[in-house]
Design a protein around this motif. Structure first.
Motif, PDB file in Angstrom:
ATOM      1  N   VAL A  53      29.433  41.892  40.414  1.00  0.00           N
ATOM      2  CA  VAL A  53      29.820  40.946  41.465  1.00  0.00           C
ATOM      3  C   VAL A  53      28.862  39.767  41.411  1.00  0.00           C
ATOM      4  O   VAL A  53      27.721  39.891  40.961  1.00  0.00           O
ATOM      5  CB  VAL A  53      29.776  41.598  42.865  1.00  0.00           C
ATOM      6  N   THR A  54      29.335  38.622  41.857  1.00  0.00           N
ATOM      7  CA  THR A  54      28.463  37.450  41.899  1.00  0.00           C
ATOM      8  C   THR A  54      27.738  37.385  43.237  1.00  0.00           C
ATOM      9  O   THR A  54      28.180  37.970  44.237  1.00  0.00           O
ATOM     10  CB  THR A  54      29.272  36.159  41.701  1.00  0.00           C
ATOM     11  N   THR A  55      26.634  36.671  43.246  1.00  0.00           N
ATOM     12  CA  THR A  55      25.898  36.492  44.496  1.00  0.00           C
ATOM     13  C   THR A  55      26.738  35.714  45.501  1.00  0.00           C
ATOM     14  O   THR A  55      26.621  35.924  46.711  1.00  0.00           O
ATOM     15  CB  THR A  55      24.573  35.759  44.232  1.00  0.00           C
ATOM     16  N   GLY A  56      27.604  34.836  44.995  1.00  0.00           N
ATOM     17  CA  GLY A  56      28.500  34.088  45.877  1.00  0.00           C
ATOM     18  C   GLY A  56      29.472  34.996  46.596  1.00  0.00           C
ATOM     19  O   GLY A  56      29.796  34.776  47.772  1.00  0.00           O
ATOM     20  N   LEU A  57      29.938  36.041  45.923  1.00  0.00           N
ATOM     21  CA  LEU A  57      30.851  36.999  46.548  1.00  0.00           C
ATOM     22  C   LEU A  57      30.118  37.820  47.597  1.00  0.00           C
ATOM     23  O   LEU A  57      30.631  38.037  48.702  1.00  0.00           O
ATOM     24  CB  LEU A  57      31.444  37.921  45.485  1.00  0.00           C
ATOM     25  N   LEU A  58      28.905  38.273  47.276  1.00  0.00           N
ATOM     26  CA  LEU A  58      28.136  39.087  48.223  1.00  0.00           C
ATOM     27  C   LEU A  58      27.839  38.325  49.504  1.00  0.00           C
ATOM     28  O   LEU A  58      27.803  38.912  50.598  1.00  0.00           O
ATOM     29  CB  LEU A  58      26.826  39.539  47.573  1.00  0.00           C
ATOM     30  N   ARG A  59      27.622  37.021  49.385  1.00  0.00           N
ATOM     31  CA  ARG A  59      27.312  36.218  50.573  1.00  0.00           C
ATOM     32  C   ARG A  59      28.528  36.019  51.471  1.00  0.00           C
ATOM     33  O   ARG A  59      28.371  35.828  52.680  1.00  0.00           O
ATOM     34  CB  ARG A  59      26.778  34.845  50.154  1.00  0.00           C
ATOM     35  N   ARG A  60      29.707  36.044  50.907  1.00  0.00           N
ATOM     36  CA  ARG A  60      30.906  35.640  51.653  1.00  0.00           C
ATOM     37  C   ARG A  60      31.729  36.788  52.226  1.00  0.00           C
ATOM     38  O   ARG A  60      32.462  36.587  53.196  1.00  0.00           O
ATOM     39  CB  ARG A  60      31.800  34.790  50.749  1.00  0.00           C
ATOM     40  N   LEU A  61      31.641  37.975  51.624  1.00  0.00           N
ATOM     41  CA  LEU A  61      32.536  39.051  52.043  1.00  0.00           C
ATOM     42  C   LEU A  61      31.885  40.029  53.016  1.00  0.00           C
ATOM     43  O   LEU A  61      30.694  40.307  52.938  1.00  0.00           O
ATOM     44  CB  LEU A  61      33.030  39.830  50.820  1.00  0.00           C
ATOM     45  N   GLU A  62      32.733  40.552  53.898  1.00  0.00           N
ATOM     46  CA  GLU A  62      32.320  41.637  54.785  1.00  0.00           C
ATOM     47  C   GLU A  62      32.314  42.945  53.989  1.00  0.00           C
ATOM     48  O   GLU A  62      32.948  43.042  52.926  1.00  0.00           O
ATOM     49  CB  GLU A  62      33.290  41.741  55.970  1.00  0.00           C
ATOM     50  N   PRO A  63      31.609  43.974  54.470  1.00  0.00           N
ATOM     51  CA  PRO A  63      31.512  45.235  53.709  1.00  0.00           C
ATOM     52  C   PRO A  63      32.856  45.834  53.314  1.00  0.00           C
ATOM     53  O   PRO A  63      33.031  46.284  52.178  1.00  0.00           O
ATOM     54  CB  PRO A  63      30.751  46.161  54.675  1.00  0.00           C
ATOM     55  N   GLU A  64      33.834  45.851  54.244  1.00  0.00           N
ATOM     56  CA  GLU A  64      35.128  46.450  53.906  1.00  0.00           C
ATOM     57  C   GLU A  64      35.897  45.602  52.890  1.00  0.00           C
ATOM     58  O   GLU A  64      36.668  46.122  52.081  1.00  0.00           O
ATOM     59  CB  GLU A  64      35.974  46.666  55.169  1.00  0.00           C
ATOM     60  N   GLU A  65      35.683  44.273  52.921  1.00  0.00           N
ATOM     61  CA  GLU A  65      36.312  43.399  51.928  1.00  0.00           C
ATOM     62  C   GLU A  65      35.702  43.625  50.551  1.00  0.00           C
ATOM     63  O   GLU A  65      36.412  43.694  49.537  1.00  0.00           O
ATOM     64  CB  GLU A  65      36.157  41.938  52.345  1.00  0.00           C
ATOM     65  N   LEU A  66      34.380  43.761  50.505  1.00  0.00           N
ATOM     66  CA  LEU A  66      33.700  44.028  49.250  1.00  0.00           C
ATOM     67  C   LEU A  66      34.146  45.373  48.672  1.00  0.00           C
ATOM     68  O   LEU A  66      34.336  45.507  47.462  1.00  0.00           O
ATOM     69  CB  LEU A  66      32.182  44.032  49.470  1.00  0.00           C
ATOM     70  N   GLU A  67      34.336  46.342  49.528  1.00  0.00           N
ATOM     71  CA  GLU A  67      34.805  47.648  49.074  1.00  0.00           C
ATOM     72  C   GLU A  67      36.169  47.523  48.397  1.00  0.00           C
ATOM     73  O   GLU A  67      36.419  48.138  47.353  1.00  0.00           O
ATOM     74  CB  GLU A  67      34.898  48.615  50.251  1.00  0.00           C
ATOM     75  N   GLY A  68      37.052  46.720  48.968  1.00  0.00           N
ATOM     76  CA  GLY A  68      38.368  46.523  48.369  1.00  0.00           C
ATOM     77  C   GLY A  68      38.277  45.873  47.001  1.00  0.00           C
ATOM     78  O   GLY A  68      38.980  46.268  46.063  1.00  0.00           O
ATOM     79  N   VAL A  69      37.413  44.876  46.868  1.00  0.00           N
ATOM     80  CA  VAL A  69      37.244  44.181  45.580  1.00  0.00           C
ATOM     81  C   VAL A  69      36.675  45.146  44.535  1.00  0.00           C
ATOM     82  O   VAL A  69      37.151  45.190  43.392  1.00  0.00           O
ATOM     83  CB  VAL A  69      36.315  42.960  45.737  1.00  0.00           C
ATOM     84  N   LEU A  70      35.671  45.919  44.909  1.00  0.00           N
ATOM     85  CA  LEU A  70      35.068  46.870  43.968  1.00  0.00           C
ATOM     86  C   LEU A  70      36.066  47.957  43.570  1.00  0.00           C
ATOM     87  O   LEU A  70      36.095  48.388  42.402  1.00  0.00           O
ATOM     88  CB  LEU A  70      33.822  47.502  44.583  1.00  0.00           C
ATOM     89  N   ALA A  71      36.891  48.397  44.512  1.00  0.00           N
ATOM     90  CA  ALA A  71      37.926  49.383  44.197  1.00  0.00           C
ATOM     91  C   ALA A  71      38.924  48.798  43.196  1.00  0.00           C
ATOM     92  O   ALA A  71      39.399  49.489  42.287  1.00  0.00           O
ATOM     93  CB  ALA A  71      38.642  49.834  45.462  1.00  0.00           C
TER      94      ALA A  71
END
Length: 306
Positions: free
Chosen positions: A123-141
């Protein structure tokens, strides 16, 4: 597909098999044509084609990760990121991939690796800064679904023929369509020049066909990964929110940065292009945002009825 709890997708499997069959057939015909046309140079053709294939399959993941600035990170450096990956691995019953972070303001993610053992999810640092935990979980899934379905390896192999044909076409054009051979006055020189022109023409046709086949498969695999991620997490709305947020944030990224990232669009969670560019790309690596959100909306409705 590997033994995981990601939802199986027979449509993706059949499309991957058909694409691999046609590209494999195209590869055999292409190399055969090169051997016939280049005659005495056939050992050179076989060595180059084989070498490029091995390099593409075994090292493309490392090359891609390096080119995109991915750095493997420990659980001590990014505990929340590792925690999310751990939960998804337990949920999906799959081996944990390597976890990497790329220092980039472009909000995105990607997966590389020819199998689960060599997989890297970044993941990029830009993604980590912008997404909520549940959104990040969806992207990683979504990215881990690519690994589970083995479509990272399939796309790597499928893209090889296009790379080979593209190299031959560009080299031929760059050197004046083998103009060095045209200086000969005898008939052999003319025949060699004609054969070289035919090779360039065949290479261009093969590149075009390979390009179209891989783009069609790429768009379907993105829809399949969205579906598998939504069903695994049970939160299609979170993935839809992440998609909307990432696509919308692309407009705020400098055009120069987007252009540098575009060669890797086939790997990304969402293409690194502006909204205007997406609308004009008839052969995009990804389906439109509207189509992806529509599918997630249907899945959400189905889960709500269960």
């Amino acid at each position: 597909m590997a033994r995981t709890r990601f939802a199986p997708d027979r449509g993706l499997t059949s499309r991957m098999l058909m694409t691999m069959f046609f590209i494999g057939l195209l590869y055999v015909v292409f190399v055969g044509a090169l051997i016939v046309l280049l005659k005495g140079a056939w050992p050179f053709v076989v060595i180059i084609a084989g070498g490029l294939f091995i390099a593409q399959f075994w090292f493309s993941d490392k090359i891609a990760a390096f080119s995109m600035g991915a750095r493997e990170v420990s659980a001590q450096e990014y505990p929340e990121l590792h925690g999310t990956v751990d939960r998804l691995c337990a949920l999906a019953d799959m081996q944990k991939p390597k976890v990497a972070v790329a220092q980039s303001d472009i909000p995105n993610a990607f997966a590389t690796g020819r199998n689960e053992k060599n997989a890297v999810v970044c993941v990029t640092t830009g993604l980590l800064r912008r997404l909520e935990p549940e959104e990040l979980e969806g992207v990683l899934a979504h990215e881990m679904s690519h690994v589970a379905h083995k479509d990272v390896a399939v796309m790597t192999i499928a893209g090889f023929l296009g790379v080979l044909a593209g190299i031959i076409t560009r080299v031929g054009l760059q050197f004046g369509m083998f103009g060095g051979f045209s200086s000969r006055d005898d008939r052999d020189g003319d025949n060699t020049a004609v054969a070289a022109l035919i090779v360039i023409g065949v290479s261009a046709v093969v590149y075009t066909i390979s390009f179209l086949l891989t783009r069609l498969l790429s768009r379907y695999r993105e829809l399949s990964a969205d579906r598998s991620a939504a069903l695994l997490t049970g939160r299609p709305s979170a993935l839809a929110s992440a998609l909307t947020k990432v696509s919308g944030q692309m407009a705020a990224i400098p055009t120069q940065d987007l252009r540098r990232a575009q060669p890797f669009n086939a790997f990304y969670f969402a293409p690194a292009v502006s909204a205007r560019q997406v609308a004009s790309q008839a052969f995009s690596t990804h389906p439109s945002l509207e189509k992806r959100l529509e599918q997630l909306g249907r899945i959400s409705a189905e889960l709500g009825r269960q």
